[in-house]
Design a protein around this motif. Structure first.
Motif, PDB file in Angstrom:
ATOM      1  N   GLN A 171      -7.780  -3.638  -2.003  1.00 50.59           N
ATOM      2  CA  GLN A 171      -7.124  -3.469  -0.707  1.00 50.59           C
ATOM      3  C   GLN A 171      -7.392  -4.670   0.205  1.00 50.59           C
ATOM      4  O   GLN A 171      -6.509  -5.126   0.939  1.00 50.59           O
ATOM      5  CB  GLN A 171      -7.608  -2.180  -0.044  1.00 50.59           C
ATOM      6  CG  GLN A 171      -7.145  -0.910  -0.740  1.00 50.59           C
ATOM      7  CD  GLN A 171      -7.828   0.332  -0.175  1.00 50.59           C
ATOM      8  OE1 GLN A 171      -8.933   0.249   0.355  1.00 50.59           O
ATOM      9  NE2 GLN A 171      -7.155   1.480  -0.294  1.00 50.59           N
ATOM     10  N   THR A 229       0.825  -1.227   0.000  1.00 51.01           N
ATOM     11  CA  THR A 229       0.000   0.000   0.000  1.00 51.01           C
ATOM     12  C   THR A 229       0.852   1.267   0.000  1.00 51.01           C
ATOM     13  O   THR A 229       0.325   2.360   0.239  1.00 51.01           O
ATOM     14  CB  THR A 229      -0.916  -0.009   1.231  1.00 51.01           C
ATOM     15  OG1 THR A 229      -0.114  -0.023   2.415  1.00 51.01           O
ATOM     16  CG2 THR A 229      -1.844  -1.198   1.228  1.00 51.01           C
ATOM     17  N   GLN A 276       0.619   3.517   3.041  1.00 49.99           N
ATOM     18  CA  GLN A 276      -0.592   4.321   3.251  1.00 49.99           C
ATOM     19  C   GLN A 276      -1.518   3.691   4.294  1.00 49.99           C
ATOM     20  O   GLN A 276      -2.261   4.402   4.974  1.00 49.99           O
ATOM     21  CB  GLN A 276      -1.344   4.495   1.928  1.00 49.99           C
ATOM     22  CG  GLN A 276      -0.577   5.298   0.886  1.00 49.99           C
ATOM     23  CD  GLN A 276      -1.307   5.348  -0.438  1.00 49.99           C
ATOM     24  OE1 GLN A 276      -2.438   4.885  -0.538  1.00 49.99           O
ATOM     25  NE2 GLN A 276      -0.668   5.942  -1.455  1.00 49.99           N
ATOM     26  N   GLN A 291      -5.075  -7.344  -0.744  1.00 47.85           N
ATOM     27  CA  GLN A 291      -3.707  -7.096  -0.292  1.00 47.85           C
ATOM     28  C   GLN A 291      -3.535  -7.433   1.186  1.00 47.85           C
ATOM     29  O   GLN A 291      -2.581  -8.114   1.575  1.00 47.85           O
ATOM     30  CB  GLN A 291      -3.341  -5.624  -0.549  1.00 47.85           C
ATOM     31  CG  GLN A 291      -3.202  -5.277  -2.023  1.00 47.85           C
ATOM     32  CD  GLN A 291      -3.049  -3.777  -2.237  1.00 47.85           C
ATOM     33  OE1 GLN A 291      -3.294  -2.979  -1.328  1.00 47.85           O
ATOM     34  NE2 GLN A 291      -2.650  -3.392  -3.441  1.00 47.85           N
ATOM     35  N   ASP A 307      -5.432   4.429   8.643  1.00 49.81           N
ATOM     36  CA  ASP A 307      -5.315   5.166   7.378  1.00 49.81           C
ATOM     37  C   ASP A 307      -4.398   6.370   7.606  1.00 49.81           C
ATOM     38  O   ASP A 307      -4.781   7.371   8.216  1.00 49.81           O
ATOM     39  CB  ASP A 307      -6.715   5.614   6.915  1.00 49.81           C
ATOM     40  CG  ASP A 307      -6.691   6.140   5.489  1.00 49.81           C
ATOM     41  OD1 ASP A 307      -5.592   6.442   4.988  1.00 49.81           O
ATOM     42  OD2 ASP A 307      -7.786   6.238   4.892  1.00 49.81           O
ATOM     43  N   SER A 336      -0.270  -2.355  -8.813  1.00 53.18           N
ATOM     44  CA  SER A 336      -0.469  -3.241  -7.652  1.00 53.18           C
ATOM     45  C   SER A 336      -0.092  -4.678  -7.986  1.00 53.18           C
ATOM     46  O   SER A 336       0.466  -5.403  -7.154  1.00 53.18           O
ATOM     47  CB  SER A 336      -1.927  -3.172  -7.179  1.00 53.18           C
ATOM     48  OG  SER A 336      -2.241  -1.875  -6.739  1.00 53.18           O
TER      49      SER A 336
END
Length: 1011
Positions: free
Chosen positions: A921, A886, A889, A924, A904, A961
């Protein structure tokens, strides 16, 4: 676990047998399985799971698993999976199931066998427990090694309780659940305390004063014993002397009587000795001669009988030999023409074969004509079936738009089932809480009955016990004073002038103190002290009972809190479950509408299944008719070829005839020719067999006759030799009779007595020794008793005195033994009492420690604490990869309720639910968590290499990604990890050097290619 090889046949879309060699794939470290949607990629993982555990993700036992897994064009399904487990041992798992040939929908239960590779052979195992071999349950296998579609986010979205249970199972955290162990130890300790207290009550009378009193009694009894024992020893010596003298006189009389009997027997013994000596001399000379004579007579008679019998046999054999010669002369002419007769027999056999072939040619021509008609009929039926299949396809296509997606129905149906389950669980939990409340009310009533203050009852009981102890101490001091007075009064009463005082030693006692009798006062004080002990014991019992009641109340209060917390948690789950209803097609409050639509969809699906079954049946009928047509055409061609072959066979047989001609038999039937053939064949066979048999018998009987004549000659010679030996024996007997001056009659008379010489001599010798020994013994006793006399009255008086003293000694000794045993018993009991008191102190201290441990481990709180530590470590390991995916992030963390949350960093590092993540997400973070979990689980197995298979999620990632995920997977190779992925994303296919490509062929089913 490292896969080696997988074989598939008749599973889902794999119609033909397909084999995957994983060794080339695992050597690369990273490989992929690619193919179009529905090509059969995920079926590979399902086959591995089913081979090992008999379970699949898509189908369960209620879904007619074996029927739905089997390819519709196959009648047999087979899976064979070879792999290496964490102990580096090679195993094979096989599962096979077949379709019932009489019922298409009936598929048999799979047969399963596990093998281990030993000594270059597959050895069958006596079980099929994959968990024992792999080291993982099916649930953990699909979370840590093979992650199927639809299960990737399962661990992420598990509730706190379910996740704790999962961690408990995977990491063996049940070893930290010590609540039951502590409870068992506590119960055991309480039971031992109760038993120990009960045992100590049996030792109340055991004390040092009682032991000292019994020892004093023992000393007195020992003095009595020594006095009696001295008198007994003196009397015993006199009694022994008189008893010995009495026994000597009695023995002398017995021996004299016995000697008189032996003297009367001596004359008979002397006569027996004379007869025995004569019999011994005669038997040694004549018995061997007479035995030899009898033997020779018997052998001569036997040889004469054998000679007569052998002469009869020779005569009979000579007659048989003459008859055999006559038979050979009669059959000789027939045997000489046998060769010509056999040639004729062979010709008849070929002619018979030619007649049968001619009949077969006629039948083949008729079958060829009938077969041509059948081919025309089958072509017409084939056309009708084809038209019917097209009509059924049209009906099926018309029904499909009304069918709802089964996955949608399953998800919504599961939601309603979960809703119902949660409500039922809430009702059950409320009932449990009510039950605990009732228990607490009941216990409160018990406390009311005991009339105690729960806050300070221990202090109240302690004060009461201390007051009683003070009262007892005062009584104890008063009792000591009275006992001193009592002892002094005793000393004063025993004092006399001129005798020394035991306290001061004075010989004069002018002013003796006078004390009144204190016995009754001592008795009253002892009763008061006993009463105080009873009151103290009652206080202790009440304290113990109150503590038990309060402990029970505390336990139920804690259980009530736990049950109420569980009810609140279920209520929260119900609210969250309502929020998860996201299907616009249905209403969460109208389950009946959903059921109506589902039933309608099920009806359409059932109609479609029936149409598909009809199409499948008609397709099978069409295939059957096609096969029939092919078979008929092949049969017609075969009939024509057979006809040509048989005509050629007739021509060949006609050319091979030696004597007979085909034209003479062409018009006859096979039965007529076969009858002629069998008669001629039987005649030839009998002639040849009879001639050969006679020749064989002639060869056998000729040497037999010569042998029999030789036997007769040998018998005559033996009889002559025996007669010569008989004459010699007669001469020896006559010579011996002359030397002994006996005639033969007298000798036979002596031998008829048959005396056992050895036994007779033994008896005679024994009698002589006994006679002389007894005579000498009598002489010795007479000499010994020459100057002695025996008085019976004196002996009786001494004997009576001895018996009386012996009884007294025994009684005194028994008394001493009993007193010693009692002393020994009391000393052991006193020692045991001391040990029990020490043990009681230890158990009481242990009870206090166990109470602290019970509070620590109750409610599985310690397990939850350890589980949270493992979860946080797992979260830290997952964040290493999640941060990279990410770009730092997002981060994964655990909240206070042990639930996963997302931090976050783009929004001031605030936390939010994992359910707010996008699909990419979520993939992931699930991948990062799954890799971390797999690492933790497989590190426990201590395997050299670890294997990990992913079947989900790559389609949700953008190109960048995908590159990050791919980089993560490549880095796993450096960690000695083998990773396999299933996807249809082309970008990954281009990046992975080794992969399998799955292609679905309409005729052959799924096909596997190595790229």
């Amino acid at each position: 676990m490292i896969p080696i090889q997988l074989t598939l046949e008749g599973i889902y879309s794999y119609q033909e047998r397909q084999k995957i060699d994983f060794e080339n794939l695992t050597e690369a470290g990273l490989f992929g399985i690619f193919g179009a949607v529905g090509s059969g990629k995920s079926s590979i993982l399902e086959a591995i799971s089913f081979a090992l555990y008999g379970e699949t993700e898509r189908l369960n036992a209620r879904d007619r698993r074996t029927y739905n897994m089997m390819n519709l064009k196959s009648n047999r399904s087979y899976i064979e999976f070879d792999f290496i487990n964490s102990e580096n041992k090679k195993y094979r798992a096989t599962r096979e199931f077949k379709r019932n040939s009489k019922n298409f929908e009936d598929v048999k239960t799979p047969s399963v066998t596990f093998y281990e590779w030993k000594n270059n052979n597959w050895i069958p195992l006596d079980h099929s427990n994959a968990e024992q071999i792999v080291g993982l349950s099916y649930a953990n296998f699909k979370r840590t090694i093979i992650i199927p579609q639809g299960q990737f986010k399962e661990f992420l979205e598990l509730g706190a309780a379910d996740r704790t249970n999962m961690m408990k199972e995977i990491f063996g955290l049940q070893r930290f659940d010590l609540q039951n162990n502590v409870s068992l130890i506590n119960a055991k300790n309480r039971s031992e305390l109760d038993q120990l207290e009960g045992q100590l009550k049996g030792f109340e009378e055991v004390n040092e004063e009682k032991i000292s009193s019994i020892k004093e009694t023992l000393n007195q009894e020992q003095e009595k014993y020594q006095a009696v024992l001295k008198q007994f020893r003196e009397t015993e010596n006199t009694y022994s002397r008189l008893k010995s003298l009495k026994e000597d006189f009695e023995v002398l009389e017995e021996k004299k009587a016995h000697f008189q009997k032996l003297s009367e027997q001596k004359e008979n013994v002397d006569l027996l000795e004379t007869k025995t000596e004569l019999y011994d001399r005669i038997s040694r000379i004549f018995i061997p001669l007479f035995s030899e004579k009898n033997k020779l007579v018997k052998e001569i008679e036997e040889q004469a009988r054998l000679k007569e019998h052998q002469l009869a046999i020779v005569k009979n054999t000579e007659l048989q030999f003459e008859k055999l010669k006559n038979k050979l002369a009669a059959i000789q002419p027939q045997y000489e023409v046998l060769h010509q007769s056999k040639l004729q027999e062979n010709d008849l056999g070929m002619i018979l074969q030619m007649i049968k072939v001619s009949d077969e040619i006629k039948i083949l021509k008729e079958r060829t004509e009938n077969g041509s008609q059948k081919v025309t009929e089958v072509q017409a039926v084939q056309k009708q079936i084809q038209e019917k299949i097209e009509e059924l396809f049209k009906k099926s296509e018309a029904l499909k738009p009304g069918k709802i997606d089964p996955g949608l129905l399953l998800s919504v149906g599961n939601w309603f089932l979960e809703q119902k389950k949660l409500k039922e669980n809430l009702n059950i939990q409320i009932k449990k809480a009510d039950a605990k409340k009732n228990e607490i009310i009941s216990i409160s009533e018990e406390l009311t009955f005991l009339k105690i203050n729960p806050e300070k009852f221990k202090d109240d009981f302690r004060i009461q016990a201390e007051n009683l102890e003070n009262q007892k101490r005062k009584l104890y001091e008063k009792r000591n004073q009275l006992e001193v007075q009592q002892k002094l009064s005793h000393f004063a009463s025993e004092l006399h002038d001129g005798e020394a005082c035991p306290l001061c030693g004075s010989l004069e006692h002018p002013n003796m103190v006078q004390y009144h009798d204190v016995t009754s006062e001592l008795h009253d004080i002892q009763q008061q002290m006993d009463q105080l002990d009873h009151q103290k014991e009652d206080i202790q019992k009440k304290l113990s009972a109150a503590e038990k009641v309060l402990d029970r109340k505390k336990i139920f209060e804690e259980q009530l809190k736990y049950e109420e917390d569980q009810a609140k948690q279920i209520q929260i789950e119900i609210e969250n479950h309502l929020k998860s209803f996201t299907w616009k097609e249905f209403n969460a409050d109208h389950e009946a509408d959903f059921e109506e639509q589902r039933q309608r969809s099920f009806t359409i699906e059932k109609l479609l299944e029936e149409l598909n079954e009809q199409i499948s049946t008609e397709q099978k009928n069409l295939d059957k008719e096609r096969n029939n047509l092919d078979n008929y055409n092949k049969a017609l061609e075969k009939f024509r070829l057979d006809e040509a072959k048989k005509e050629e066979q007739i021509k060949t047989n006609e050319a091979n005839l030696k004597i007979l001609e085909w034209k003479n038999y062409n018009g006859k039937t096979a039965q007529e020719v076969e009858e002629i053939f069998h008669k001629l064949s039987e005649s030839n066979r009998e002639t040849e067999q009879n001639y050969n048999q006679l020749i064989k018998e002639e060869k056998e009987i000729s040497p037999k006759l010569a042998e029999q004549k030789t036997i007769v000659s040998q018998l005559e010679k033996r009889i002559s030799e025996l007669e010569q030996e008989m004459a010699g024996n007669t001469l020896l007997i006559e010579t011996a009779l002359a030397e002994q001056q006996f005639d033969q009659h007298k000798v036979l008379e002596i031998l008829a007595e048959k005396i056992n010489v050895q036994e007779a001599k033994g008896l005679i010798e024994e009698f002589k020794i006994k006679f002389q020994t007894l005579k000498n013994s009598i002489t010795e006793l007479e000499q010994k008793l020459k100057n002695f006399a025996f008085d019976q009255e004196e002996f009786s008086a001494v004997e009576s005195r001895f018996a009386s003293l012996e009884t007294e000694v025994k009684t005194a000794n028994d008394t001493i033994v009993k007193i010693k045993s009692e002393i020994e018993r009391l000393e052991k009991e006193f020692k045991k009492k001391e040990d029990l008191l020490k043990l009681l102190s230890q158990l009481q201290k242990r009870a206090e420690n166990l109470k602290i441990m019970t509070n620590l481990f109750k409610g599985a709180g310690f397990v939850q604490y350890v589980s949270s530590i493992y979860l946080r470590q797992l979260c830290d390991h997952a964040n290493v990869r999640f941060h990279r995916m990410t770009r730092n992030q997002l981060s994964l963390q655990l909240n206070d309720n042990n639930e996963f949350e997302i931090i976050d960093y783009l929004n001031e590092g605030r936390s939010r639910s994992v359910k707010t993540l996008s699909g990419g997400q979520a993939f992931q973070v699930s991948l990062s968590l799954a890799l971390a979990l797999a690492e933790s689980v497989q590190s426990n197995a201590k395997a050299e290499k670890n294997f990990f298979f992913i079947d989900e999620g790559f389609g949700t990632q953008d190109l960048e990604s995908v590159n990050i995920v791919f980089e993560t997977l490549v880095n796993l190779q450096k960690e000695n990890r083998i990773v396999g992925i299933i996807s249809h994303v082309e970008e990954l296919k281009e990046k992975i050097p080794v992969s399998l490509n799955i292609i679905k062929d309409e005729e052959k089913g799924s096909q596997i290619e190595i790229v």
